[in-house]
Design a protein around this motif. Structure first.
Motif, PDB file in Angstrom:
ATOM      1  N   ARG A 405     -15.191 -40.484 -45.120  1.00  7.58           N
ATOM      2  CA  ARG A 405     -16.487 -39.827 -45.036  1.00  7.58           C
ATOM      3  C   ARG A 405     -17.338 -40.530 -43.980  1.00  7.58           C
ATOM      4  N   ASP A 406     -17.972 -39.730 -43.140  1.00  5.05           N
ATOM      5  CA  ASP A 406     -18.758 -40.292 -42.043  1.00  5.05           C
ATOM      6  C   ASP A 406     -19.952 -39.378 -41.777  1.00  5.05           C
ATOM      7  N   ASN A 407     -21.163 -39.897 -41.999  1.00  8.48           N
ATOM      8  CA  ASN A 407     -22.397 -39.146 -41.752  1.00  8.48           C
ATOM      9  C   ASN A 407     -22.419 -37.801 -42.476  1.00  8.48           C
ATOM     10  N   GLY A 408     -22.007 -37.818 -43.745  1.00 10.33           N
ATOM     11  CA  GLY A 408     -22.082 -36.620 -44.560  1.00 10.33           C
ATOM     12  C   GLY A 408     -20.970 -35.627 -44.336  1.00 10.33           C
ATOM     13  N   LYS A 409     -19.946 -36.001 -43.581  1.00 11.83           N
ATOM     14  CA  LYS A 409     -18.803 -35.125 -43.337  1.00 11.83           C
ATOM     15  C   LYS A 409     -17.508 -35.865 -43.632  1.00 11.83           C
ATOM     16  N   ILE A 410     -16.457 -35.109 -43.893  1.00 10.68           N
ATOM     17  CA  ILE A 410     -15.121 -35.687 -43.984  1.00 10.68           C
ATOM     18  C   ILE A 410     -14.518 -35.657 -42.578  1.00 10.68           C
ATOM     19  N   THR A 411     -14.078 -36.809 -42.110  1.00  6.35           N
ATOM     20  CA  THR A 411     -13.602 -36.939 -40.733  1.00  6.35           C
ATOM     21  C   THR A 411     -12.141 -37.352 -40.721  1.00  6.35           C
ATOM     22  N   ILE A 412     -11.317 -36.539 -40.069  1.00  3.69           N
ATOM     23  CA  ILE A 412      -9.905 -36.861 -39.847  1.00  3.69           C
ATOM     24  C   ILE A 412      -9.790 -37.433 -38.429  1.00  3.69           C
ATOM     25  N   THR A 413      -9.303 -38.657 -38.320  1.00  2.95           N
ATOM     26  CA  THR A 413      -9.122 -39.295 -37.012  1.00  2.95           C
ATOM     27  C   THR A 413      -7.638 -39.263 -36.656  1.00  2.95           C
ATOM     28  N   SER A 414      -7.328 -38.687 -35.499  1.00  5.98           N
ATOM     29  CA  SER A 414      -5.930 -38.617 -35.052  1.00  5.98           C
ATOM     30  C   SER A 414      -5.824 -39.182 -33.645  1.00  5.98           C
ATOM     31  N   GLY A 415      -4.637 -39.676 -33.322  1.00  2.56           N
ATOM     32  CA  GLY A 415      -4.414 -40.252 -31.999  1.00  2.56           C
ATOM     33  C   GLY A 415      -3.596 -41.530 -32.104  1.00  2.56           C
ATOM     34  N   PRO A 416      -3.605 -42.348 -31.051  1.00  3.47           N
ATOM     35  CA  PRO A 416      -4.365 -42.129 -29.811  1.00  3.47           C
ATOM     36  C   PRO A 416      -3.667 -41.159 -28.874  1.00  3.47           C
ATOM     37  N   TYR A 417      -4.504 -40.428 -28.094  1.00  2.00           N
ATOM     38  CA  TYR A 417      -4.018 -39.528 -27.059  1.00  2.00           C
ATOM     39  C   TYR A 417      -4.469 -40.071 -25.697  1.00  2.00           C
ATOM     40  N   ARG A 418      -4.137 -39.376 -24.662  1.00  2.00           N
ATOM     41  CA  ARG A 418      -4.522 -39.842 -23.323  1.00  2.00           C
ATOM     42  C   ARG A 418      -6.028 -39.936 -23.172  1.00  2.00           C
ATOM     43  N   ASP A 419      -6.754 -39.044 -23.857  1.00  2.00           N
ATOM     44  CA  ASP A 419      -8.210 -39.055 -23.769  1.00  2.00           C
ATOM     45  C   ASP A 419      -8.856 -39.768 -24.951  1.00  2.00           C
ATOM     46  N   GLY A 420      -8.070 -40.564 -25.691  1.00  2.00           N
ATOM     47  CA  GLY A 420      -8.609 -41.331 -26.805  1.00  2.00           C
ATOM     48  C   GLY A 420      -8.286 -40.703 -28.146  1.00  2.00           C
ATOM     49  N   TYR A 421      -9.074 -41.010 -29.139  1.00  2.00           N
ATOM     50  CA  TYR A 421      -8.875 -40.478 -30.483  1.00  2.00           C
ATOM     51  C   TYR A 421      -9.646 -39.168 -30.648  1.00  2.00           C
ATOM     52  N   HIS A 422      -9.093 -38.261 -31.474  1.00  2.00           N
ATOM     53  CA  HIS A 422      -9.745 -36.991 -31.758  1.00  2.00           C
ATOM     54  C   HIS A 422     -10.316 -37.022 -33.173  1.00  2.00           C
ATOM     55  N   LEU A 423     -11.517 -36.479 -33.334  1.00  2.00           N
ATOM     56  CA  LEU A 423     -12.170 -36.405 -34.639  1.00  2.00           C
ATOM     57  C   LEU A 423     -12.224 -34.951 -35.084  1.00  2.00           C
ATOM     58  N   HIS A 424     -11.749 -34.678 -36.293  1.00  2.00           N
ATOM     59  CA  HIS A 424     -11.754 -33.341 -36.874  1.00  2.00           C
ATOM     60  C   HIS A 424     -12.642 -33.413 -38.117  1.00  2.00           C
ATOM     61  N   GLN A 425     -13.802 -32.767 -38.077  1.00  2.00           N
ATOM     62  CA  GLN A 425     -14.792 -32.934 -39.145  1.00  2.00           C
ATOM     63  C   GLN A 425     -15.039 -31.632 -39.892  1.00  2.00           C
ATOM     64  N   PHE A 426     -15.325 -31.764 -41.176  1.00  2.00           N
ATOM     65  CA  PHE A 426     -15.632 -30.605 -42.012  1.00  2.00           C
ATOM     66  C   PHE A 426     -16.288 -31.105 -43.301  1.00  2.00           C
ATOM     67  N   GLY A 427     -16.745 -30.162 -44.109  1.00  2.00           N
ATOM     68  CA  GLY A 427     -17.191 -30.490 -45.459  1.00  2.00           C
ATOM     69  C   GLY A 427     -18.627 -30.913 -45.612  1.00  2.00           C
ATOM     70  N   GLU A 428     -19.472 -30.689 -44.602  1.00  3.06           N
ATOM     71  CA  GLU A 428     -20.863 -31.134 -44.738  1.00  3.06           C
ATOM     72  C   GLU A 428     -21.605 -30.355 -45.813  1.00  3.06           C
ATOM     73  N   GLU A 429     -21.096 -29.173 -46.204  1.00  6.11           N
ATOM     74  CA  GLU A 429     -21.762 -28.372 -47.229  1.00  6.11           C
ATOM     75  C   GLU A 429     -21.391 -28.802 -48.646  1.00  6.11           C
ATOM     76  N   LEU A 430     -20.438 -29.721 -48.778  1.00  5.20           N
ATOM     77  CA  LEU A 430     -19.988 -30.169 -50.091  1.00  5.20           C
ATOM     78  C   LEU A 430     -20.945 -31.200 -50.682  1.00  5.20           C
ATOM     79  N   THR A 431     -20.952 -31.272 -52.011  1.00  5.22           N
ATOM     80  CA  THR A 431     -21.699 -32.336 -52.668  1.00  5.22           C
ATOM     81  C   THR A 431     -20.958 -33.657 -52.501  1.00  5.22           C
ATOM     82  N   ASP A 432     -21.629 -34.767 -52.830  1.00  2.00           N
ATOM     83  CA  ASP A 432     -20.985 -36.078 -52.716  1.00  2.00           C
ATOM     84  C   ASP A 432     -19.732 -36.149 -53.588  1.00  2.00           C
TER      85      ASP A 432
END
Length: 451
Positions: A405-432
């Motif tokens: 969890r990061d800043n009120g969202k669920i964050t999936i971190t994938s990588g590393p790729y040539r341009d660095g790590y990718h962040l895939h975020q969702f779930g800001e509408e969910l309760t804690d």
């Protein structure tokens, strides 16, 4: 060499001290002390931190002892999360003053982030706690142990590399105090333990300071400003945390040194156990609308915005409004231009305003579903509006490095790729509680270690 007639007011940006260090920006000042960002002209103008101490009426002998001790200690330490001491010098120019040169750590102090309104999540604070504990473990295991004695948000730098650095060893203790001997009280009120105020600092004293620092990061309130009961800080009603983590912080910051963790390593192990306990204890929240299907091969999560009875109504309304809004926008735009040119307020302007309102409703999250899908090869985070895909992020499952969890969202971190790590975020509408449950299910399915 630049000559200084008076210590305080005569130091200005652009001056060069010791024929080598060019002052750039004042970072801090207290009685008889100044800290500057400077350039080392002998090292290709590399930025450094220059701490200066004036030997004058405002200074006591103990201040000089602590300054010299800081210099000696930092020369002996070789730690990747502690700035190194590069040089020390003194200048006798009508006033005797001393300089200490240290590595510059690009970043921002946690105090500055809190003052800027940053509210840290449980996951961020847990990460900071482990980082600082690992530094303290290394310091406390030295012979003799080194006690920092001034852990607080302003002495913790979040570097541009996202690592935590411990700075300012001006209060460091590098020997066991003599029983019954004289002592100087060091530390900062609110972060300093009772035994340290009594001149008997131990390893657990640094842990207390860390505990109160974490409370400051979580609540946004300095520990000195929090209410107390039987010397215990009353802070838990101000935040929402997993009980196990809150209990861990309470023990870390217990006023009784005997009730506290005794070593940094003990605190780290207890934090991992608390994380595993919380990770396994999260259950499906009651009345949640999140749909989750799990098997050995697949994990699928559907996050609706409205309850199921309302969804079909909202979809029909949304599609109808979309059919009205777009033609209305096309029809009204020329009329709106006439309003701007000729000042004519016609009915078409009201149609335009109505269409804009409808369009904003149309793009609002009320008509959005989020689908999160995992299999053993790929994963996807997909947002749909009225069953039409509006955004889709994909990646290889084996590339997933972390889910948190990061800043009120669920964050999936994938990588590393040539341009660095990718962040895939969702779930800001969910309760804690919904976020905690979804996070646990994802990490469990991916077989990630508990935080």
């Amino acid at each position: 060499m630049t000559m200084l007639g008076g210590f305080g007011s005569m130091l200005t940006a652009g001056q060069t001290l010791y024929d080598r260090y060019q002052l750039q920006e004042k970072l801090g000042q207290s009685a008889g002390r100044q800290t500057w960002l400077a350039l080392d002209l002998n090292a290709q103008s590399e930025p450094i931190v220059l701490k200066l101490l004036a030997f004058g009426a405002e200074m006591q002998w103990e201040d000089l002892k602590l300054f010299e001790r800081e210099s000696q200690v930092l020369r002996q330490i070789d730690h990747p999360r502690i700035p190194k001491c590069r040089d020390s010098f003194s200048i006798d120019d009508r006033i005797l003053w001393f300089g200490l040169v240290q590595d510059y750590i690009p970043g921002t102090s946690l105090k500055e982030l809190v003052q800027d309104g940053k509210r840290f999540t449980e996951e961020e604070v847990r990460k900071f706690a482990i980082a600082v504990l690992e530094i303290l473990r290394d310091l406390h295991q030295l012979n003799p142990p080194l006690l920092h004695r001034d852990i607080k948000p302003s002495n913790l730098i979040l570097g541009k590399d996202e690592q935590i650095y411990l700075i300012d060893f001006g209060a460091v203790q590098d020997h066991v105090p003599i029983e019954g001997g004289t002592f100087t009280v060091v530390g900062t009120y609110g972060y300093t333990s009772i035994e340290q105020f009594g001149g008997r600092a131990v390893a657990a004293s640094d842990l207390y300071a860390l505990g109160t620092t974490l409370i400051h990061l979580l609540t946004g309130t300095a520990p000195a400003d929090l209410p107390q009961r039987y010397l215990k800080l009353q802070w838990r009603d101000r935040v929402t945390l997993t009980p196990a983590f809150a209990d861990w912080i309470d023990r870390l910051s217990h006023p009784d040194v005997e009730q506290r963790f005794q070593t940094a390593n003990e605190a780290i192990q207890a934090l991992h156990l608390a994380g595993e306990s919380a990770f396994g204890a999260v259950e499906r929240p009651k009345n949640t609308r999140v749909q989750l299907q799990r098997s050995k091969k697949r994990l699928e999560i559907v996050i609706p915005q409205q309850n199921q009875q309302e969804e079909s109504v909202f979809e029909m309304f949304g599609l109808l409004m979309a059919g009205v809004a777009l033609p209305a926008l096309m029809f009204s735009l020329p009329m709106f231009m006439m309003l701007l040119v000729f000042g004519v307020m016609s009915a078409s302007v009201w149609v335009l305003l109505f269409a804009l309102i409808v369009f904003l409703i149309f793009i609002s999250p009320s008509f959005q579903r989020t689908y999160v899908k995992f299999d053993r090869k790929e994963f996807a985070v997909e947002t749909q509006r009225f069953r039409a895909m509006s955004n889709r992020m994909t990646g290889k499952t084996r590339h997933i490095r972390d889910v948190r969890r990061d800043n009120g969202k669920i964050t999936i971190t994938s990588g590393p790729y040539r341009d660095g790590y990718h962040l895939h975020q969702f779930g800001e509408e969910l309760t804690d509680f919904e976020q905690a449950w979804v996070l646990k299910e994802i990490r469990s399915w991916l077989k990630l270690k508990a935080e």
